[in-house]
Design a protein around this motif. Structure first.
Motif, PDB file in Angstrom:
ATOM      1  N   MET A 106      -0.390  -9.314   3.084  1.00  0.00           N
ATOM      2  CA  MET A 106      -1.576  -8.876   2.341  1.00  0.00           C
ATOM      3  C   MET A 106      -2.023 -10.004   1.405  1.00  0.00           C
ATOM      4  O   MET A 106      -1.925  -9.906   0.181  1.00  0.00           O
ATOM      5  CB  MET A 106      -1.285  -7.584   1.569  1.00  0.00           C
ATOM      6  N   PRO A 107      -2.534 -11.097   1.969  1.00  0.00           N
ATOM      7  CA  PRO A 107      -2.863 -12.285   1.155  1.00  0.00           C
ATOM      8  C   PRO A 107      -3.968 -12.052   0.141  1.00  0.00           C
ATOM      9  O   PRO A 107      -3.953 -12.649  -0.938  1.00  0.00           O
ATOM     10  CB  PRO A 107      -3.266 -13.322   2.205  1.00  0.00           C
ATOM     11  N   ALA A 108      -4.946 -11.206   0.462  1.00  0.00           N
ATOM     12  CA  ALA A 108      -6.036 -10.969  -0.487  1.00  0.00           C
ATOM     13  C   ALA A 108      -5.520 -10.265  -1.735  1.00  0.00           C
ATOM     14  O   ALA A 108      -5.842 -10.650  -2.865  1.00  0.00           O
ATOM     15  CB  ALA A 108      -7.143 -10.149   0.172  1.00  0.00           C
ATOM     16  N   LEU A 109      -4.701  -9.243  -1.529  1.00  0.00           N
ATOM     17  CA  LEU A 109      -4.134  -8.542  -2.673  1.00  0.00           C
ATOM     18  C   LEU A 109      -3.195  -9.454  -3.451  1.00  0.00           C
ATOM     19  O   LEU A 109      -3.154  -9.405  -4.687  1.00  0.00           O
ATOM     20  CB  LEU A 109      -3.397  -7.284  -2.205  1.00  0.00           C
ATOM     21  N   GLU A 110      -2.431 -10.279  -2.757  1.00  0.00           N
ATOM     22  CA  GLU A 110      -1.539 -11.235  -3.427  1.00  0.00           C
ATOM     23  C   GLU A 110      -2.333 -12.139  -4.361  1.00  0.00           C
ATOM     24  O   GLU A 110      -1.926 -12.398  -5.505  1.00  0.00           O
ATOM     25  CB  GLU A 110      -0.810 -12.076  -2.376  1.00  0.00           C
ATOM     26  N   LYS A 111      -3.485 -12.596  -3.908  1.00  0.00           N
ATOM     27  CA  LYS A 111      -4.344 -13.454  -4.737  1.00  0.00           C
ATOM     28  C   LYS A 111      -4.820 -12.704  -5.974  1.00  0.00           C
ATOM     29  O   LYS A 111      -4.814 -13.248  -7.090  1.00  0.00           O
ATOM     30  CB  LYS A 111      -5.538 -13.927  -3.906  1.00  0.00           C
TER      31      LYS A 111
END
Length: 844
Positions: A31-36
């Motif tokens: 979940m890269p967007a949430l990680e950002k």
């Protein structure tokens, strides 16, 4: 208006999103967007409200108010035009939402899919109602869109074309959710169709939201997705680890569906982050979580809103953007805090009638809160419907059927009047729960008694009524309802033994309750609540080490159990482990900020650690939540007397005004010299509370000076007003039952424990040569516990008097007593004269 922090704010709602499911996906880089978003902002748990029903909760999010103030009470409401029921209608909301307040402040909003939002409100901006994405026909060419779905109406055709029908989805789109798609016979297995429908509906909302964001000038955009919730209700049972009731085939086919819907939402989040600029605050929230792994239910009851039994009490909160701290956590956030916090981001005053608070800790700089009494008092156009406007009832039919299909309501059938009556009853149920939450227990009890009489087969009515009967100590009535509960078809989902144990515990029958919960804990059920109840019994029995062990076991099952963290703090505090106790209270507050007792005991623990500033802060928060408390003022007065004497004086005056009385307590183990001390106080001219029922005898030739009602202190302290300004004898084991609201000056008699036991043995006519070693150890532990207990109860002042010293050096000990009680020495010789050394007959 105060300083505006956000130029724009994007609010994204993921119904049922849960950190327990998200965190492993983040760890795996899925979940890269949430990680950002997380790395550049603040995250935390978001406590839900009761009842955890989506239309109620998302309206509380939008208004900052509970349901009794905002008017949305459930999934359906009576239909005033043609009878029967219809899905809940936004026109039933009785107060302004965020977008209405922004409208009055000249700001523009986009609101997409909020539940409920039909018919779309005429706000300054775009509103797409929660009917927009609903698929009412399997044929795409016959898929209609109800009137009132889009505001402004001039954009209806534009948004109509954005909708995605499930027949437009290819296998490539569904394959990530179901990797074995090619192996499934879709004519026999309709689950693929339900996944496709939810994906299509989600895509429709996403298309509407991105179109609105790209084609309008906006200050605030809110978009709501319900697919995670629906997917979890349908497919959480298939997620790892596999449970016995799920076949190998179903597990292999559907174990990835829940993960797939989360990844789909992360892909959409990535697009939103691309569409906003650096001046935009992005807030991602969910209204509650969803029980997973061992917390999954084997079955749910057959009653309205049954799927809510699968919800967990904490959703997610994540916020990032200008003026927001980076890589930090927020604690104690609730759904009610979202609206006040958003208004503060825009520099707009918060309504004092809102039930939530501003999450000030999320901001980089100190932020002032401006308030007004109520936005409901501000006249003028606000983008709400006129009261006369009503939804076209034919448009609601398909939405109503979907609620039936999802299990949130039962099929209303053809009897419109009966369906309307049931809807009204549901609304009364939710209002009764809110009354209990607001501590209006008497009204709540009356409401639930009536609901129960109307329908004794509803498990919810039974459980709530039992809870209230226990609150009012009406244990017979509670057991009567429990007996009825056992006759209900779905009662097997309720652990009746647990209910019985809880009632026994509240009756003070700790040994019987212990037997029940100890037996349940031995079954290794991994069921929440068993170890907690066992620990609460241990705490009542002063077995703090065992309580701590049980509470650690409870937290292994449910790490977000607020009560477990709180009781762990209590057990540690009573054990003298002040730092560990403070950490547990902080964990409790982090989950539920509005837990007054946790703030109080945090202050007590911090005071014992000499963390004066932090202790004052915790106690101040407690008094803001429980302003009538005496003990917190006593402790604050003690903490402030050296650094802020004027403030300490104010608290001292408040204490004198608030206290119910001041009582002198003579205490200690039986046969430790308490009767002699009562004789001394009598000789000093103090008023003694005694009824002289127990006559003098060979063991106490000068009298016992007892008051018979003291023996029942554990269950009845109503007599204590008679003790104001007097001295009364209370044995050590009963001290913990003395009620708050009084100040106590305790003269605690200390005597060699072995002497005490031998003296007791003689008094009971037992052989004093047979010494009970186990009892000696028990008494020593009891004395140690009491000393710790005194330390954490500021309304108790204590002086310890050694029995042997009193006999050998009465002058010294009596001077100490006079100083402690602030009495003059005029009767000192009379006091000394009562000390009879010949009564010291058991010496070691």
């Amino acid at each position: 208006m105060s300083k505006r922090i956000a130029k724009k704010l994007l609010l994204i709602g993921w119904d049922s999103a849960d950190w327990k499911i998200i965190n492993p996906l983040l760890d795996a880089g899925k979940m890269p967007a949430l990680e950002k978003l997380i790395n550049n902002g603040v995250i935390g748990n978001l406590a839900t409200l009761d009842p955890p029903l989506s239309p109620v909760l998302w309206t509380s999010i939008a208004t900052g108010k509970r349901a009794d103030k905002h008017g949305i009470l459930g999934f359906v409401e009576p239909n005033p035009e043609i009878g029967g029921i219809r899905p809940i209608n936004v026109t039933s909301r009785t107060c302004k939402a965020i977008w209405n307040i922004l409208h009055q402040n000249g700001m523009k909003s986009n609101v997409i899919g909020w539940w409920p939002s039909h018919p779309a409100e005429p706000i300054n901006g775009v509103m797409v109602s929660n009917y927009f994405q609903k698929i009412d026909n399997v044929a795409a060419e016959k898929w209609l869109m109800p009137n009132g779905t889009i505001h402004p109406e001039s954009r209806r055709n534009e948004f109509f074309k954005l909708r995605v029908h499930l027949t437009e989805l290819t296998g490539d789109i569904i394959h990530p959710f179901v990797p074995n798609l090619h192996l499934i016979d879709q004519e026999k297995d309709t689950r693929i169709g339900s996944i496709a429908q939810l994906v299509a509906q989600t895509a429709s909302l996403h298309a509407a939201a991105t179109r609105a964001m790209k084609t309008t000038e906006w200050d605030f955009t809110a978009v709501y997705f319900d697919a995670i919730d629906h997917i979890c209700h349908g497919f959480m049972k298939y997620t790892p680890p596999q449970v016995p009731r799920v076949s190998n085939e179903d597990f292999d086919n559907y174990k990835d569906v829940v993960e797939g819907i989360y990844l789909f939402h992360d892909m959409m989040l990535e697009r939103y982050l691309q569409l906003v600029d650096d001046d935009t605050i992005v807030m991602l929230i969910s209204d509650h979580g969803f029980n997973s792994e061992h917390m999954r239910l084997n079955e749910i009851p057959h009653c309205n809103t049954a799927p809510a039994f699968e919800h967990s009490p904490f959703g997610i909160f994540c916020i990032s953007g200008p003026g927001i701290q980076h890589d930090e956590r927020v604690y104690g956030a609730t759904l009610l805090d979202i609206a006040p916090t958003i208004l503060t981001c825009f520099g707009i005053p918060v309504g004092e009638d809102m039930d939530g608070k501003v999450l000030l800790s999320i901001f980089e700089e100190a932020t002032s809160i401006k308030t007004i009494p109520s936005w409901e008092d501000i006249e003028g156009e606000c983008g709400m419907h006129n009261e006369s406007e009503r939804i076209n009832t034919s448009d609601s039919a398909e939405a109503l059927q979907q609620l039936v299909d999802l299990g949130y309501i039962e099929d209303p059938g053809e009897d419109k009047n009966l369906a309307a009556e049931k809807a009204i009853r549901e609304n009364r149920f939710y209002l009764a729960k809110i009354k209990a939450i607001r501590k209006n227990h008497e009204e709540s009890l009356a409401d639930f008694q009536q609901l129960y009489e109307e329908d004794k087969t509803d498990i919810r009515f039974n459980l709530e009524l039992i809870k209230l009967y226990v609150h009012f100590k009406k244990f017979k009535e509670a057991r009567d309802v429990m007996s009825n509960l056992q006759t209900i078809k779905d009662s097997s989902i309720i652990e009746i033994e647990m209910l019985d144990g809880i009632i026994l515990f509240n009756e003070g029958k700790y040994n019987k309750a212990y037997n029940i919960f100890n037996a349940l804990s031995a079954k290794n059920l991994r069921q929440p609540g068993i170890h907690l109840q066992l620990a609460m019994i241990y705490i009542q029995m002063d077995e703090f080490k065992k309580a701590i062990e049980s509470l650690h076991n409870e937290l292994k099952i449910d790490e977000n159990n607020t009560l477990a963290h709180y009781h762990l703090g209590l057990a540690l505090l009573n054990s003298g482990s002040f730092k560990e106790a403070s950490n547990s209270f902080l964990d409790c507050i982090g989950l539920n900020y509005s837990f007054p007792a946790a703030h109080y005991y945090l202050g007590v623990a911090l005071a014992k650690m000499d963390s004066q500033k932090d202790a004052i802060g915790a106690l101040s928060v407690f008094l803001s939540l429980a302003p009538s408390n005496l003990n917190a003022r006593i402790l604050l007065s003690n903490l402030l007397k050296n650094t802020e004497p004027e403030m300490a004086k104010i608290f001292t005056q408040q204490i004198n005004d608030m206290k119910k009385g001041e009582v002198i307590i003579v205490s200690g183990l039986p046969r430790s010299g308490t009767s002699m001390m009562m004789q001394i106080l009598d000789a000093a001219g103090l008023d003694i509370l005694t009824d002289k029922i127990r006559n003098a005898d060979d063991n106490n030739p000068k009298g016992y000076f007892e008051f018979e009602p003291v023996k029942s202190l554990a269950r009845d302290s109503s007599w204590l007003d008679q003790a104001d300004g007097k001295a009364v004898k209370v044995i050590a084991q009963l001290l913990k039952f003395l009620p708050d609201g009084y100040k106590y000056k305790v003269i605690f008699m200390k005597r060699d424990v072995n002497e005490v036991i031998i003296s007791q043995q003689k008094m009971l006519g037992k052989d004093s040569k047979v010494f009970p070693l186990a009892l000696s150890e028990t008494f020593k532990k009891e004395l140690n516990r009491i000393e710790n207990w005194f330390q954490i109860h500021p309304n108790f002042e204590v002086v310890y008097t050694d029995y042997s010293n009193l006999i050998l050096k009465p002058d010294v000990e009596i001077c100490k007593i006079c100083d402690f009680l602030q009495i003059d020495y005029s009767n000192k010789q009379r006091m000394i004269g009562t000390v009879d050394s010949t009564l010291y007959r058991t010496k070691l």
